[in-house]
Design an enzyme around this catalytic site. Structure first.
Site, mmCIF file in Angstrom:
data_model
loop_
_atom_site.group_PDB
_atom_site.id
_atom_site.type_symbol
_atom_site.label_atom_id
_atom_site.label_comp_id
_atom_site.label_asym_id
_atom_site.label_seq_id
_atom_site.Cartn_x
_atom_site.Cartn_y
_atom_site.Cartn_z
ATOM 1 N N SER A 29 0.829 -1.207 0.000
ATOM 2 C CA SER A 29 0.000 0.000 0.000
ATOM 3 C C SER A 29 0.863 1.257 0.000
ATOM 4 O O SER A 29 2.004 1.251 0.461
ATOM 5 C CB SER A 29 -0.903 0.015 1.236
ATOM 6 O OG SER A 29 -1.800 -1.064 1.210
HETATM 7 N N1 SAH Z 1 -0.719 -5.090 4.100
HETATM 8 C C1 SAH Z 1 0.010 -4.951 2.845
HETATM 9 C C2 SAH Z 1 -0.930 -4.726 1.689
HETATM 10 C C3 SAH Z 1 -0.987 -5.912 0.777
HETATM 11 S S1 SAH Z 1 -2.142 -5.779 -0.559
HETATM 12 C C4 SAH Z 1 1.059 -3.877 3.006
HETATM 13 O O1 SAH Z 1 1.769 -3.952 3.966
HETATM 14 O O2 SAH Z 1 1.173 -2.988 2.181
HETATM 15 C C5 SAH Z 1 -3.431 -6.840 -0.012
HETATM 16 C C6 SAH Z 1 -3.113 -8.285 0.118
HETATM 17 O O3 SAH Z 1 -4.331 -8.959 0.449
HETATM 18 C C7 SAH Z 1 -2.594 -9.002 -1.114
HETATM 19 O O4 SAH Z 1 -1.335 -9.536 -0.831
HETATM 20 C C8 SAH Z 1 -3.600 -10.149 -1.364
HETATM 21 O O5 SAH Z 1 -3.011 -11.351 -1.781
HETATM 22 C C9 SAH Z 1 -4.210 -10.284 0.011
HETATM 23 N N2 SAH Z 1 -5.538 -10.915 0.085
HETATM 24 C C10 SAH Z 1 -6.589 -10.810 -0.774
HETATM 25 N N3 SAH Z 1 -7.635 -11.538 -0.335
HETATM 26 C C11 SAH Z 1 -7.240 -12.120 0.845
HETATM 27 C C12 SAH Z 1 -7.882 -12.993 1.785
HETATM 28 N N4 SAH Z 1 -9.141 -13.417 1.625
HETATM 29 N N5 SAH Z 1 -7.163 -13.390 2.858
HETATM 30 C C13 SAH Z 1 -5.884 -12.970 3.050
HETATM 31 N N6 SAH Z 1 -5.234 -12.154 2.203
HETATM 32 C C14 SAH Z 1 -5.911 -11.720 1.107
#
Ligand code: SAH
Length: 217
Positions: free
Chosen positions: A65
């Site tokens: 993000s």
């Molecule tokens: N928290 C992260 C943002 C990652 S983007 C950061 O530090 O910037 C969001 C993430 O959510 C992606 O890696 C995607 O694979 C994950 N995601 C999507 N659906 C999900 C679910 N049902 N359970 C767990 N993770 C999920």
């Protein structure tokens, strides 16, 4: 010739320009993001973008993000250091590291196993994972093992607030989640208090979709 950036200086500038100047004032959030080496959470090929004001690709079609969004979500949770936190969508583990500095312990769920492994390695290498547990799995269903959670942060956009997450939220407790269609969502701050659930919209946003049982099919 490879130029190695001055990471601490880039970090200091990010905190000042992208966070403080935009209204993130929680000193604990600013301190945590001023300390954690964000560049270490980003794959080598994208590392020079570690402190840009945008999401950055981390592989598997996913992103880390924008720093401001991580800071805003952490600040909205209003953590004091005693909380058990659930993060849904750990990605590369950066936000989990931030939440780990702000709370007592963090359960971080990631649906892509390769990313869960990457998050775990990043947290370990940077020494920020001492109180963070990373698990591969469908976070839209939460994780009953550590429930109820004082705070829940969802980093992927849901069609609706997943009932499992509401059920696993403590009373009183707080949940931050983007809700809405693919390119156009609202960041909701949901509170549970005296058995009542309320929410307000903090801002408009754009996250990757939440997959899984209570996400998009
Ligand atoms: N928290 C992260 C943002 C990652 S983007 C950061 O530090 O910037 C969001 C993430 O959510 C992606 O890696 C995607 O694979 C994950 N995601 C999507 N659906 C999900 C679910 N049902 N359970 C767990 N993770 C999920």
């Amino acid at each position: 010739m490879a130029v190695i950036p001055d990471w601490p200086e880039e970090r200091r500038r990010m905190v000042e320009k992208q966070l403080r100047r935009r209204g993130v004032h929680d000193p604990r959030v600013l301190e945590a993001m001023g300390q954690i080496p964000r560049e270490e959470f980003i794959p080598p090929e994208s590392r020079l973008l570690a402190y840009t004001d945008d999401p950055v690709a981390i592989g598997f079609g996913q992103t880390i993000s924008q720093p401001y969004m991580t800071a805003l979500m952490a600040a909205l949770l209003d953590l004091t250091g005693t909380e058990t936190v659930l993060e849904v969508g750990a990605g590369c583990g950066y936000a989990a590291a931030v939440l780990g500095k702000l709370a007592a312990r963090v359960m971080a769920l990631e649906i892509v196993p390769g990313l869960a492994r990457m998050a775990e390695a990043n947290l370990k290498r940077t020494g920020t994972g001492g109180n963070v547990e990373v698990r591969a799995g469908d976070g839209s269903l939460g994780c009953v093992e550590w429930a109820p959670y004082d705070a829940i942060s969802v980093a992927a956009a849901a069609p609706e607030i997943p009932a499992s997450l509401l059920a696993q939220l403590r009373d009183p407790g707080r949940l931050v989640i983007p809700v809405g269609p693919r390119y156009d969502q609202e960041l909701r701050v949901v509170t549970k208090r005296n058995g009542r659930i309320d929410y307000r919209v903090a801002t408009l946003c754009r996250f990757v979709p939440l997959r899984g049982g209570q996400g998009w099919r």
